[in-house]
Motif scaffolding. Structure first.
Motif, mmCIF file in Angstrom:
data_model
loop_
_atom_site.group_PDB
_atom_site.id
_atom_site.type_symbol
_atom_site.label_atom_id
_atom_site.label_comp_id
_atom_site.label_asym_id
_atom_site.label_seq_id
_atom_site.Cartn_x
_atom_site.Cartn_y
_atom_site.Cartn_z
ATOM 1 N N PRO A 237 85.464 26.555 -39.270
ATOM 2 C CA PRO A 237 85.398 27.902 -38.696
ATOM 3 C C PRO A 237 84.185 28.037 -37.780
ATOM 4 N N GLU A 238 84.022 29.204 -37.176
ATOM 5 C CA GLU A 238 82.914 29.428 -36.254
ATOM 6 C C GLU A 238 81.559 29.356 -36.956
ATOM 7 N N CYS A 239 81.537 29.629 -38.254
ATOM 8 C CA CYS A 239 80.276 29.615 -38.993
ATOM 9 C C CYS A 239 79.952 28.231 -39.550
ATOM 10 N N ALA A 240 80.409 27.186 -38.896
ATOM 11 C CA ALA A 240 80.146 25.809 -39.314
ATOM 12 C C ALA A 240 79.978 24.946 -38.081
ATOM 13 N N GLY A 241 79.386 23.783 -38.278
ATOM 14 C CA GLY A 241 79.182 22.873 -37.160
ATOM 15 C C GLY A 241 79.176 21.429 -37.623
ATOM 16 N N ALA A 242 79.517 20.527 -36.706
ATOM 17 C CA ALA A 242 79.523 19.095 -36.993
ATOM 18 C C ALA A 242 78.832 18.369 -35.847
ATOM 19 N N SER A 243 77.962 17.412 -36.190
ATOM 20 C CA SER A 243 77.223 16.656 -35.185
ATOM 21 C C SER A 243 77.357 15.167 -35.460
ATOM 22 N N ALA A 244 77.634 14.403 -34.407
ATOM 23 C CA ALA A 244 77.632 12.942 -34.493
ATOM 24 C C ALA A 244 76.221 12.471 -34.156
ATOM 25 N N ILE A 245 75.451 12.149 -35.168
ATOM 26 C CA ILE A 245 74.063 11.758 -34.966
ATOM 27 C C ILE A 245 73.986 10.375 -34.336
ATOM 28 N N THR A 246 74.800 9.460 -34.826
ATOM 29 C CA THR A 246 74.968 8.138 -34.229
ATOM 30 C C THR A 246 76.446 7.800 -34.270
ATOM 31 N N GLU A 247 76.808 6.641 -33.812
ATOM 32 C CA GLU A 247 78.201 6.217 -33.858
ATOM 33 C C GLU A 247 78.719 6.138 -35.284
ATOM 34 N N ASP A 248 77.827 5.870 -36.229
ATOM 35 C CA ASP A 248 78.238 5.660 -37.613
ATOM 36 C C ASP A 248 77.769 6.760 -38.559
ATOM 37 N N LEU A 249 77.274 7.880 -38.022
ATOM 38 C CA LEU A 249 76.679 8.909 -38.868
ATOM 39 C C LEU A 249 77.043 10.298 -38.356
ATOM 40 N N VAL A 250 77.643 11.114 -39.229
ATOM 41 C CA VAL A 250 78.058 12.469 -38.884
ATOM 42 C C VAL A 250 77.540 13.427 -39.957
ATOM 43 N N PHE A 251 77.076 14.606 -39.512
ATOM 44 C CA PHE A 251 76.559 15.607 -40.442
ATOM 45 C C PHE A 251 77.232 16.945 -40.179
ATOM 46 N N LEU A 252 77.613 17.649 -41.267
ATOM 47 C CA LEU A 252 78.246 18.957 -41.182
ATOM 48 C C LEU A 252 77.419 19.976 -41.959
ATOM 49 N N ARG A 253 77.354 21.195 -41.416
ATOM 50 C CA ARG A 253 76.792 22.318 -42.150
ATOM 51 C C ARG A 253 77.804 23.453 -42.100
ATOM 52 N N ILE A 254 78.109 23.992 -43.269
ATOM 53 C CA ILE A 254 79.090 25.063 -43.380
ATOM 54 C C ILE A 254 78.460 26.218 -44.133
ATOM 55 N N VAL A 255 78.586 27.438 -43.618
ATOM 56 C CA VAL A 255 78.157 28.622 -44.356
ATOM 57 C C VAL A 255 79.357 29.553 -44.509
ATOM 58 N N ALA A 256 79.326 30.354 -45.591
ATOM 59 C CA ALA A 256 80.444 31.251 -45.879
ATOM 60 C C ALA A 256 79.928 32.453 -46.664
ATOM 61 N N PRO A 257 80.673 33.562 -46.647
ATOM 62 C CA PRO A 257 80.227 34.756 -47.368
ATOM 63 C C PRO A 257 80.059 34.537 -48.868
ATOM 64 N N ASP A 258 80.911 33.686 -49.460
ATOM 65 C CA ASP A 258 80.822 33.434 -50.899
ATOM 66 C C ASP A 258 81.375 32.053 -51.214
ATOM 67 N N GLY A 259 81.295 31.664 -52.489
ATOM 68 C CA GLY A 259 81.716 30.338 -52.889
ATOM 69 C C GLY A 259 83.201 30.086 -52.707
ATOM 70 N N PHE A 260 84.038 31.124 -52.914
ATOM 71 C CA PHE A 260 85.482 30.952 -52.765
ATOM 72 C C PHE A 260 85.840 30.625 -51.322
ATOM 73 N N MET A 261 85.274 31.372 -50.389
ATOM 74 C CA MET A 261 85.572 31.128 -48.978
ATOM 75 C C MET A 261 84.979 29.803 -48.515
ATOM 76 N N LEU A 262 83.867 29.393 -49.111
ATOM 77 C CA LEU A 262 83.310 28.086 -48.783
ATOM 78 C C LEU A 262 84.282 26.986 -49.179
ATOM 79 N N ARG A 263 84.860 27.097 -50.361
ATOM 80 C CA ARG A 263 85.813 26.083 -50.810
ATOM 81 C C ARG A 263 87.067 26.038 -49.943
ATOM 82 N N GLU A 264 87.488 27.187 -49.443
ATOM 83 C CA GLU A 264 88.675 27.209 -48.594
ATOM 84 C C GLU A 264 88.506 26.307 -47.384
#
Length: 284
Positions: A237-264
């Motif tokens: 969703p718009e409240c998350a992001g993904a970055s390819a740090i290197t060819e072999d390394l990717v990092f994601l950060r996700i935020v959500a209003p609560d734990g249920f929506m985070l799991r979705e």
């Protein structure tokens, strides 16, 4: 007469009544090796309130479920887990339930130290369920990973700042959360999170979490991981992001209003990255 259950008096926090409460301790160590087409336990040690359970699985990978029999973590508690995956082996580590960080008396926070080692052509999925921080909780946590060339890692850590459905607010918190990845003796990834004081007020800031009360950090390290980036961005969703740090390394950060929506959002992402079902404990 000796105490029936010894404890470390040097790290105890004195309560208002002057009594020194007993603190929880737990350590577990697991080594996994490959035997023919299966991944099996090579070494196992457990002490204190840290336990490992091994549910049956129909695949060649090994599942390990971490369990804190103390029922949660509070100030002065100390826990650590260590896992080594030898060449060609595969293991998934998860938890039986969400970890709870309870109100801590003034003094030392609860300490959690996790160390993972992944050999060549080995795979490790670190997928503990959420960590829930309650008001006045204190946590100092570290995840340190050593990854050999050709090894594969999927690591996820989730934080919930009070349960929205229960009307819980986190007005006072002490949090230090670290994630490090090393390859060939070099630090190739480092993530730091520090939060002090009124967590709710800080999370409400647009530059911090925009009012979110739940967040997940996901690290993928494997050959060609950057090829996943467009697929992942389409799933986020718009409240998350993904970055390819290197060819072999990717990092994601996700935020959500609560734990249920985070799991979705998070569960389909983890299933995509794990190339199959994630542990059944996540589905309860």
């Amino acid at each position: 007469m000796e105490r029936a259950i010894p404890y470390d008096t040097a790290s105890l926090v004195t309560s208002r009544q002057g009594a020194a409460p007993q603190r929880a301790r737990g350590h577990a160590k697991l080594v996994v090796r490959r035997r023919d087409a299966q991944s099996v336990i090579s070494d196992l040690a457990m002490s204190g309130s840290a336990k490992l359970l091994f549910p049956r699985r129909s695949t060649s990978s090994l599942d390990a479920v971490m369990l804190n029999t103390a029922g949660g973590i509070t100030g002065g508690d100390r826990f650590s887990y260590a896992a080594t995956v030898e060449e060609g082996a595969s293991v998934t580590l998860t938890t039986q339930a969400a970890e709870r960080i309870y109100r801590a008396s003034p003094g030392a926070p609860g300490y959690v130290r996790n160390h993972l080692e992944v050999a060549e052509r080995a795979t490790l999925h670190w997928l503990p369920q959420e960590t829930i921080l309650f008001d006045a909780s204190a946590l100092d946590r570290e995840l340190s990973v050593t990854l050999a060339p050709g090894g594969r890692l999927l690591a996820c850590e989730c934080l919930i700042f009070g349960r929205k459905a229960m009307g819980e607010d986190v007005r006072q918190v002490y949090l230090r959360d670290r994630m490090d990845l090393r390859q060939n003796g070099k630090l190739v990834f480092s993530d730091r999170l520090r939060l002090d004081g009124d967590a709710q007020a800080q999370l409400d800031l647009a530059a911090v979490a925009g009012g979110a009360r739940a967040m997940a950090s996901v690290l993928i390290a494997r050959p060609g991981a950057s090829a996943l980036i467009e697929t992942l961005r389409q799933m986020l969703p718009e409240c998350a992001g993904a970055s390819a740090i290197t060819e072999d390394l990717v990092f994601l950060r996700i935020v959500a209003p609560d734990g249920f929506m985070l799991r979705e959002t998070l569960v389909p992402v983890l299933q995509e990255l794990a190339d199959g079902p994630i542990p059944k404990t996540w589905m309860i």
